[in-house]
Design an enzyme around this catalytic site. Structure first.
Site, PDB file in Angstrom:
ATOM      1  N   ARG A  69       0.791  -1.277   0.033  1.00  0.00           N
ATOM      2  CA  ARG A  69       0.067   0.162  -0.103  1.00  0.00           C
ATOM      3  C   ARG A  69       0.803   1.224   0.030  1.00  0.00           C
ATOM      4  O   ARG A  69       1.907   1.199   0.617  1.00  0.00           O
ATOM      5  CB  ARG A  69      -1.119   0.011   1.311  1.00  0.00           C
ATOM      6  CG  ARG A  69      -2.080  -1.035   1.025  1.00  0.00           C
ATOM      7  CD  ARG A  69      -2.941  -1.159   2.460  1.00  0.00           C
ATOM      8  NE  ARG A  69      -2.090  -1.248   3.408  1.00  0.00           N
ATOM      9  CZ  ARG A  69      -2.761  -1.544   4.825  1.00  0.00           C
ATOM     10  NH1 ARG A  69      -3.902  -1.400   4.933  1.00  0.00           N
ATOM     11  NH2 ARG A  69      -1.962  -1.764   5.781  1.00  0.00           N
ATOM     12  N   ASP A  99       1.087   5.485   0.228  1.00  0.00           N
ATOM     13  CA  ASP A  99       0.511   6.581   1.180  1.00  0.00           C
ATOM     14  C   ASP A  99       0.036   7.790   0.169  1.00  0.00           C
ATOM     15  O   ASP A  99       0.061   7.897  -1.037  1.00  0.00           O
ATOM     16  CB  ASP A  99       1.478   7.274   2.004  1.00  0.00           C
ATOM     17  CG  ASP A  99       1.738   6.505   3.313  1.00  0.00           C
ATOM     18  OD1 ASP A  99       0.876   5.483   3.555  1.00  0.00           O
ATOM     19  OD2 ASP A  99       2.899   6.439   3.799  1.00  0.00           O
ATOM     20  N   TYR A 149      11.359   0.622  -3.923  1.00  0.00           N
ATOM     21  CA  TYR A 149      10.924   1.933  -4.062  1.00  0.00           C
ATOM     22  C   TYR A 149      12.089   2.655  -4.671  1.00  0.00           C
ATOM     23  O   TYR A 149      13.229   2.429  -4.423  1.00  0.00           O
ATOM     24  CB  TYR A 149      10.488   2.456  -2.876  1.00  0.00           C
ATOM     25  CG  TYR A 149       9.102   2.102  -2.316  1.00  0.00           C
ATOM     26  CD1 TYR A 149       7.853   2.855  -2.586  1.00  0.00           C
ATOM     27  CD2 TYR A 149       8.840   1.061  -1.768  1.00  0.00           C
ATOM     28  CE1 TYR A 149       6.435   2.565  -2.194  1.00  0.00           C
ATOM     29  CE2 TYR A 149       7.904   0.689  -1.160  1.00  0.00           C
ATOM     30  CZ  TYR A 149       6.646   1.306  -1.394  1.00  0.00           C
ATOM     31  OH  TYR A 149       5.435   0.925  -0.991  1.00  0.00           O
ATOM     32  N   ARG A 194      10.713   7.700   3.187  1.00  0.00           N
ATOM     33  CA  ARG A 194      10.550   8.989   3.460  1.00  0.00           C
ATOM     34  C   ARG A 194      11.593   9.723   4.508  1.00  0.00           C
ATOM     35  O   ARG A 194      12.026  10.777   4.488  1.00  0.00           O
ATOM     36  CB  ARG A 194       9.405   9.689   3.537  1.00  0.00           C
ATOM     37  CG  ARG A 194       8.299   9.562   2.250  1.00  0.00           C
ATOM     38  CD  ARG A 194       6.831   9.645   2.634  1.00  0.00           C
ATOM     39  NE  ARG A 194       6.641  11.080   2.957  1.00  0.00           N
ATOM     40  CZ  ARG A 194       5.406  11.519   3.440  1.00  0.00           C
ATOM     41  NH1 ARG A 194       4.331  10.604   3.437  1.00  0.00           N
ATOM     42  NH2 ARG A 194       5.329  12.758   4.098  1.00  0.00           N
TER      43      ARG A 194
END
Length: 284
Positions: A52, A54, A112, A199
């Site tokens: 999932r 954000d 990612y 992040r």
């Protein structure tokens, strides 16, 4: 008899409150895809994703699966579904898979990329597709700092306060830093990720790249096991889900590594195969 279908999805997450369906009226990528697939399948479709994302986060190769009793061609699952999707979401590959496939639980790793754009002035094109900084970053220092994250660690310092994962322990298989002109790309593969983990990596590495913190600070933050020691959480705009790896027997479609505006880079070896020789890549 039901069949299991796997789809690879590309989306710009700027307009959505994340991947997961939420209460009525809150836009999500999952809700848009399920609505479109339900038209093609002629029944309600529920999908499961590899990981999932954000609010504001993008994907170039999100992997999802669903079950259906109907037979449709790959063309119908791709081109047909896309006719019912908004322009910021696209099905880019499809195939039928074995009944024991699961987009989340069958995944061996997830990957990612975090894209940083350096410029004295803010960009208009890709304004929400990259994270902009007016500061000049030292990609070499960022790569050196990132190397301390390789392997299995307690990443408490890099998880969101509200993270619901049962354990903060994760294994980073690869972590490279590439520079392409004004772009700096953090490329991370792991067995799984914590909430805001990448992040928070980006926030620490950008501070080091800007010369605001020494390279050794990355290890200090990691060892502290305290989110308060980790600095800022970088914005979501430059974050892309780019790959989920599965056992070859499942024959999940494999696409070139995205996002597509970045040039190709040679793959790095897995850390568990040769941890002592993992490259820290700086490409210009």
């Amino acid at each position: 008899m039901t069949k299991k279908v796997v789809l690879v999805v590309e989306y710009d997450g700027s307009a959505y409150k994340g991947w997961q369906s939420q209460k009525f009226g809150v836009p999500s990528v999952q809700e848009k895809i399920e609505t479109a697939l339900s038209v093609i399948a002629n029944h309600d479709v529920k999908v499961i994703c590899a990981g999932r994302t954000d609010s504001g986060v993008h994907a170039s190769a999100q992997v999802i699966h669903f079950e259906t009793p109907v037979e449709r061609s790959v063309r119908s699952w791709t081109l047909g579904t896309n006719t019912h999707l908004p322009p910021d979401i696209s099905i880019v590959a499809a195939s039928y898979v074995a009944e024991d496939f699961h987009a989340r639980f069958s995944a061996l790793s997830r990957r990612y990329r975090y894209v940083i754009y350096q410029s004295a002035l803010r960009p208009a094109v890709l304004a929400k597709g990259v994270t902009w900084t007016y500061k000049e970053l030292d990609a070499g220092a960022m790569a050196e700092a990132a190397s301390v994250f390789l392997g299995t660690h307690d990443f408490t310092s890099f998880r969101a306060v509200g993270c619901q994962a049962n354990t903060p322990v994760r294994t980073i298989l690869n972590f490279s830093v590439h520079q392409f002109g004004q772009y700096i790309v953090l490329d991370v593969r792991a067995n799984a990720f914590l909430h805001h983990m990448i992040r928070n990596f980006a926030g620490v590495l950008m501070a080091i790249g800007a010369g605001e913190k020494p390279v050794a600070w990355a290890k200090e933050v990691l060892d502290a096991k305290d989110r308060c020691k980790g600095g800022i959480t970088a914005p979501p705009f430059g974050l892309y889900f780019v790959d989920a790896e599965y056992p070859p027997a499942f024959n999940v479609p494999k696409l070139p590594l995205g996002p597509h505006f970045l040039p190709y880079v040679e793959e790095l070896p897995y850390v568990e195969e040769a941890l002592s020789s993992v490259d820290k890549v700086i490409s210009c």
